[in-house]
Scaffold this motif. Structure first.
Motif, PDB file in Angstrom:
ATOM      1  N   LEU A 430       0.592  -1.298  -0.012  1.00  0.00           N
ATOM      2  CA  LEU A 430       0.058  -0.201  -0.070  1.00  0.00           C
ATOM      3  C   LEU A 430       0.899   1.309   0.103  1.00  0.00           C
ATOM      4  O   LEU A 430       1.987   1.299   0.647  1.00  0.00           O
ATOM      5  CB  LEU A 430      -0.851   0.105   1.188  1.00  0.00           C
ATOM      6  CG  LEU A 430      -1.683  -1.221   1.384  1.00  0.00           C
ATOM      7  CD1 LEU A 430      -2.740  -0.928   2.919  1.00  0.00           C
ATOM      8  CD2 LEU A 430      -2.868  -0.985   0.445  1.00  0.00           C
ATOM      9  N   LYS A 431       0.363   2.443  -0.862  1.00  0.00           N
ATOM     10  CA  LYS A 431       1.032   3.611  -0.664  1.00  0.00           C
ATOM     11  C   LYS A 431       0.967   4.151   0.918  1.00  0.00           C
ATOM     12  O   LYS A 431      -0.046   3.762   1.646  1.00  0.00           O
ATOM     13  CB  LYS A 431       0.387   4.535  -1.708  1.00  0.00           C
ATOM     14  CG  LYS A 431       0.664   4.005  -3.264  1.00  0.00           C
ATOM     15  CD  LYS A 431       0.185   5.187  -4.022  1.00  0.00           C
ATOM     16  CE  LYS A 431       0.276   4.692  -5.342  1.00  0.00           C
ATOM     17  NZ  LYS A 431      -0.191   5.634  -6.377  1.00  0.00           N
ATOM     18  N   PRO A 432       1.865   5.122   1.158  1.00  0.00           N
ATOM     19  CA  PRO A 432       1.886   5.302   2.643  1.00  0.00           C
ATOM     20  C   PRO A 432       0.635   5.831   3.176  1.00  0.00           C
ATOM     21  O   PRO A 432       0.284   5.401   4.318  1.00  0.00           O
ATOM     22  CB  PRO A 432       3.026   6.491   2.642  1.00  0.00           C
ATOM     23  CG  PRO A 432       4.054   5.846   1.373  1.00  0.00           C
ATOM     24  CD  PRO A 432       2.959   5.253   0.429  1.00  0.00           C
ATOM     25  N   HIS A 433       0.012   6.759   2.568  1.00  0.00           N
ATOM     26  CA  HIS A 433      -1.332   7.601   2.845  1.00  0.00           C
ATOM     27  C   HIS A 433      -2.465   6.620   3.031  1.00  0.00           C
ATOM     28  O   HIS A 433      -3.159   6.514   3.943  1.00  0.00           O
ATOM     29  CB  HIS A 433      -1.752   8.518   1.806  1.00  0.00           C
ATOM     30  CG  HIS A 433      -1.825   8.244   0.309  1.00  0.00           C
ATOM     31  ND1 HIS A 433      -1.092   8.083  -0.280  1.00  0.00           N
ATOM     32  CD2 HIS A 433      -2.966   7.598   0.158  1.00  0.00           C
ATOM     33  CE1 HIS A 433      -1.419   7.815  -1.632  1.00  0.00           C
ATOM     34  NE2 HIS A 433      -2.630   7.563  -1.473  1.00  0.00           N
ATOM     35  N   LEU A 434      -2.260   5.565   2.217  1.00  0.00           N
ATOM     36  CA  LEU A 434      -3.577   4.591   2.072  1.00  0.00           C
ATOM     37  C   LEU A 434      -3.176   3.456   3.529  1.00  0.00           C
ATOM     38  O   LEU A 434      -4.246   3.166   4.057  1.00  0.00           O
ATOM     39  CB  LEU A 434      -3.527   3.866   0.755  1.00  0.00           C
ATOM     40  CG  LEU A 434      -4.844   2.865   0.694  1.00  0.00           C
ATOM     41  CD1 LEU A 434      -5.854   4.212   0.665  1.00  0.00           C
ATOM     42  CD2 LEU A 434      -4.853   2.454  -0.595  1.00  0.00           C
ATOM     43  N   LYS A 435      -1.809   3.461   3.806  1.00  0.00           N
ATOM     44  CA  LYS A 435      -1.619   2.207   4.838  1.00  0.00           C
ATOM     45  C   LYS A 435      -2.002   3.260   6.124  1.00  0.00           C
ATOM     46  O   LYS A 435      -2.173   2.332   6.931  1.00  0.00           O
ATOM     47  CB  LYS A 435      -0.136   1.754   4.501  1.00  0.00           C
ATOM     48  CG  LYS A 435       0.488   1.046   5.777  1.00  0.00           C
ATOM     49  CD  LYS A 435       1.970   0.911   5.649  1.00  0.00           C
ATOM     50  CE  LYS A 435       2.363  -0.262   6.860  1.00  0.00           C
ATOM     51  NZ  LYS A 435       3.823  -0.712   6.749  1.00  0.00           N
ATOM     52  N   ASP A 436      -1.693   4.290   6.154  1.00  0.00           N
ATOM     53  CA  ASP A 436      -2.212   5.210   7.413  1.00  0.00           C
ATOM     54  C   ASP A 436      -3.596   5.043   7.715  1.00  0.00           C
ATOM     55  O   ASP A 436      -3.834   4.991   8.756  1.00  0.00           O
ATOM     56  CB  ASP A 436      -1.443   6.701   7.204  1.00  0.00           C
ATOM     57  CG  ASP A 436      -0.036   6.655   7.303  1.00  0.00           C
ATOM     58  OD1 ASP A 436       0.609   5.882   8.201  1.00  0.00           O
ATOM     59  OD2 ASP A 436       0.415   7.858   6.922  1.00  0.00           O
TER      60      ASP A 436
END
Length: 854
Positions: A430-436
């Protein structure tokens, strides 16, 4: 009583009528209208019996057709979700139509039939005294010729029905169906044999087994299996009562018994100890057992809960308990081990979950499928998350092979990885913002339906930086696409279409959501995500929480504090330094007394409370959260929880959003603590029964100088919007939806010169908009859909020159004033029945756009 009346007459119409009356009384979701229907039919039941006693009932064919229609209607009503007010409104109108037909029949045709029968009887007994026409006095009354015992039986029967209807006329509770069987919303693959084996154990009367545990690792399909079992025709025929209780959220024995009592229509008492709860459970089961066998499902029981289960073991015939758990409980009962899917079933599920035909190339590659399914170990959840991701990755890259997940692949190839270890790589891609955003989901209770609004409000403050909420709706959609959560529509009428919506491309529901976003519609107008629920498998929540466990508690960016009774975890008892978390989640059970330890939380920006107690005092340490931006308080208990110590919020300079769910609160309590930065106040299923509107000493603009949005949803006892709302001149949006008792808006609402959005959807008793509405000069959007009692729009409605769109479904009885012709660039979203109100104006309103849907 019913048998006695049956002996009086076996006629078709009266027998059918009595069946419909009984069925109508059972339609809990439509008590007010179904009782009206039952009551009207009840009033003519005596007359039908009279007529049928005298002669044949050929004249009543039209009436029989009406009753057939009523019977079919109450059956449909019984299937409508209790919270689905739009569908309720639709069927309410249909019930009213049937009532009208019944009334017209009784007013005209029935009177003629009865008059003729009276004349026939009087000629027969020689007591006709009329000299001419229909104006003469007729005597005796036909029912005077019935035997006295039969007449008394009829009257007694009708009186019994009346008493039952009087009981049901009490306003329906907000919370019902607490132990209902969940709907099946997954592809059922590989469960035929387990279903047959478990069903055989439950149906075998010769088997003394009263308790059975279905055990398997997380994500293997235990809940899906027992849900399907509860929907099985043979099981439903065998068991008169089936109760399905999810006990995974730290439910105590007392709470579970209270839920069972309330589900069955009893007031849930407060038990002082478990012994009292055992007695309450035994009394309930003994009463229900007289009507037939009982099956109790306890879903997702945690490890170490032997004592919890043993309290349910009440020695009683025809009472069986089915438990699902990751663990075994040998002392409780035998264990059925649910096995993972075989290769063929796993492949079939993968093909179904990945989508229709978009990945046909992958499915024709048997070697690829074997390699993908090797990493899924036959677990349905792993197939949905990991398997689908790998197939999509293969197709998107068009490499002809499964791409490596670098260092994580060694975890997949380990001899016996845990489910969490298998799921870990799905986060790393996942991209960082989506993982957050995924990790933030661990702040909410597992297996609980969370309003999408709650999550988006939190993300807006944690990551907003000027972004519109549609960005975060897309994030929800993307996580649903990867099967890391599921989006469900709230109370959609066509459940059969929607219950399988998540089967293709992550979620068809999410694609409906995405489609709305792609049209450029703004949340401030439509609030479409208010009608979507977010759910997540418990193991995925554990995956989110596990990401922080490598750090010390005071160093974690996301911190989950779970309190059982008044016992705090050891790590927070002797804190020597401040907590650095940005997101703090606090979960308590129903035995928590609101006795808090001191904590220093200077960096918290989002605070989530998951509570279950009947009263709850906010902790004083909230005052240390100077960076706090959003507070979400969700009560998972049986009824509204009384919230106190709201004053601790007044010292927070950055608090922008407050969301309360299932809370009993006085609206003035919010005003007594100045909230200078508050921009949005959301109240969902809250109770205002003790509210007092005498707040003359408070200067509203000073108490709430920044408030821009008020969102009130499913607050059943809100009868009127308090006058002080009209003094919040900063308001831009007011959303009052699904508030069935709301009848009027304050006349001073015209003072809200900055108001741009007014949403009044599904306020079925709202009968008028104040004439001052015409002064809302900045109003761009108005939603009055499903406001069934609304008879007309304000006379000078046409003064709303900035109005761009009006949603007006199921408002065919609303009169449009001539002034609407001044709204030259108006867009109207309505239904087929409301459309003609506007279509007649098109010759004069050339730019009028009308959209008609279902």
């Amino acid at each position: 009583m019913s048998g006695l009346v049956d002996s009086i007459t076996g006629a078709v119409v009266s027998e059918l009528l009595k069946v419909v009356i009984e069925e109508a009384k059972m339609v809990l979701a439509f008590k007010s209208v179904s009782i009206e229907l039952a009551s009207k039919m009840n009033t003519v039941l005596l007359a039908f019996i009279e007529i049928e006693t005298m002669q044949g009932a050929e004249e009543l064919k039209d009436l029989k057709d009406i009753i057939d229609e009523a019977r079919e209607l109450v059956r449909k009503c019984s299937k409508v979700n209790r919270l689905n007010l739009p569908s309720k409104a639709k069927y309410t109108r249909k019930v009213k139509d049937v009532n009208k037909k019944l009334f017209e029949f009784c007013q005209v045709q029935l009177q003629i039939i009865m008059l003729r029968n009276q004349l026939l009887i009087m000629r027969k007994i020689g007591t006709e005294k009329c000299s001419s026409g229909y104006g003469a006095e007729l005597s005796p009354k036909p029912y005077d010729n019935l035997p006295k015992d039969k007449l008394m039986a009829i009257k007694s029967h009708l009186e019994s029905i009346k008493k039952e209807l009087d009981v049901l006329s009490v306003p329906p509770p907000v919370y019902m169906d607490l132990c209902s069987i969940p709907e099946i919303d997954k592809v059922l693959v590989g469960l035929d044999l387990p279903l047959m084996e478990v069903k055989k154990k439950l149906l075998d009367d010769d088997d003394p087994m009263a308790c059975l545990v279905v055990s398997a690792p997380p994500g293997c399909g235990k809940t899906t299996l027992v849900t399907q079992l509860c929907h099985d025709d043979e099981i439903k025929e065998k068991f008169e009562y089936i109760f399905f209780c999810d006990v995974s959220r730290g439910s105590t024995f007392r709470t579970t018994v209270q839920i069972l009592l309330q589900h069955n229509g009893y007031e849930a008492p407060t038990f002082e100890n478990d012994s009292q709860a055992v007695d309450g459970l035994r009394n309930l089961l003994e009463e229900l057992n007289e009507e037939g066998p009982i099956l109790l499902v306890l879903d997702d029981v945690c490890q170490g809960e032997e004592s919890f289960l043993q309290k349910f073991q009440i020695n009683m015939p025809n009472f069986k308990i089915l438990v699902t758990s990751r663990y075994e409980f040998p002392a409780f009962g035998p264990t059925y081990h649910l096995k993972p899917l075989g290769y063929e079933d796993a492949k079939y599920l993968l093909i179904k979950r990945a989508s229709l035909g978009l990945y046909r190339a992958a499915f024709e590659n048997e070697a690829l499928l074997q390699k993908v399914l090797k990493h899924c170990y036959g677990f349905p959840l792993l197939i949905e998350v990991i398997g689908v991701q790998l197939v999509r990755k293969f197709v998107n890259r068009i490499t002809g092979r499964v791409e490596s997940w670098s260092e994580e692949e060694t975890i997949l190839d380990s001899p016996q990885p845990t489910v969490l270890e298998c799921l870990q790589p799905s986060l790393n891609v996942l991209k960082p913002h989506l993982k957050d955003c995924f990790l933030d989901m661990g702040s909410f209770h597992k297996d609980v339906k969370i309003r999408a609004t709650s999550i988006i409000d939190m993300w807006m403050e944690l990551y907003g930086k000027g972004s519109k909420c549609t960005v975060y709706v897309k994030y929800l959609n993307k996580l649903a696409f990867r099967n890391l959560l599921k989006l469900d529509p709230l109370g959609r009428e066509d459940h059969e279409k929607n219950k399988g919506a998540s089967l293709y491309m992550g979620s068809l529901v999410s694609f409906k959501l995405l489609e709305r976003i792609q049209t450029g519609l703004d949340e401030s107008e439509y609030g479409f995500y208010n009608e979507f629920l977010v759910t997540q498998h418990s193991i995925l929540r554990e995956l989110a929480i596990s990401q922080s466990k490598s750090e010390e508690h005071h160093e974690r960016e996301r911190l989950n504090l779970e309190i059982r009774e008044d016992t705090f975890p050891d790590w927070c008892l002797d804190l020597m330094q401040p907590i650095s978390a940005r997101l703090l989640s606090i979960s308590t059970d129903d035995l928590f007394s609101s006795t808090w330890v001191e904590m220093d939380c200077p960096n918290v920006e989002a605070l989530v409370f998951n509570l279950s107690s009947t009263s709850y005092s906010l902790p004083k340490f909230i005052a240390t959260m100077k960076k706090l931006k959003v507070v979400i308080i969700i009560n998972h208990g049986l009824g509204p929880a009384k919230l106190t110590n709201l004053s601790c919020l007044s010292s927070l300079p950055n608090l922008k959003r407050i969301r309360l769910e299932k809370i009993s609160i006085n609206l003035p309590d919010i005003l007594l603590s100045p909230l200078g930065s508050l921009e949005k106040l959301s109240l969902f299923m809250c109770s205002f029964s003790e509210v007092s509107y005498n707040i003359e000493e408070i200067t509203i603009p000073e108490a709430l100088p920044s408030l821009q949005e008020i969102d009130i949803n499913y607050c059943y006892d809100l009868e009127e919007l308090p006058d002080w709302v009209s003094e919040v001149v900063s308001l831009k949006k007011i959303s009052i939806t699904n508030c069935g008792k709301l009848s009027v808006l304050p006349k001073a609402i015209g003072n809200l010169s900055n108001l741009e959005v007014l949403r009044l959807c599904s306020c079925i008793n709202l009968y008028e908009l104040p004439e001052t509405t015409e002064r809302l000069g900045n109003l761009r959007f108005l939603d009055i859909s499903d406001c069934l009692a609304l008879k007309k729009l304000p006379l000078e409605f046409g003064n709303l020159r900035k109005l761009e769109k009006i949603l007006m479904r199921m408002c065919s009885g609303c009169e449009l004033p001539d002034s609407v012709r001044n709204l030259e660039n108006l867009e109207v979203d309505c239904d087929e029945e409301t459309g003609p109100l506007w279509e007649r104006l098109k010759p004069e309103m050339r730019n009028l756009m009308i959209w008609k849907g279902m």
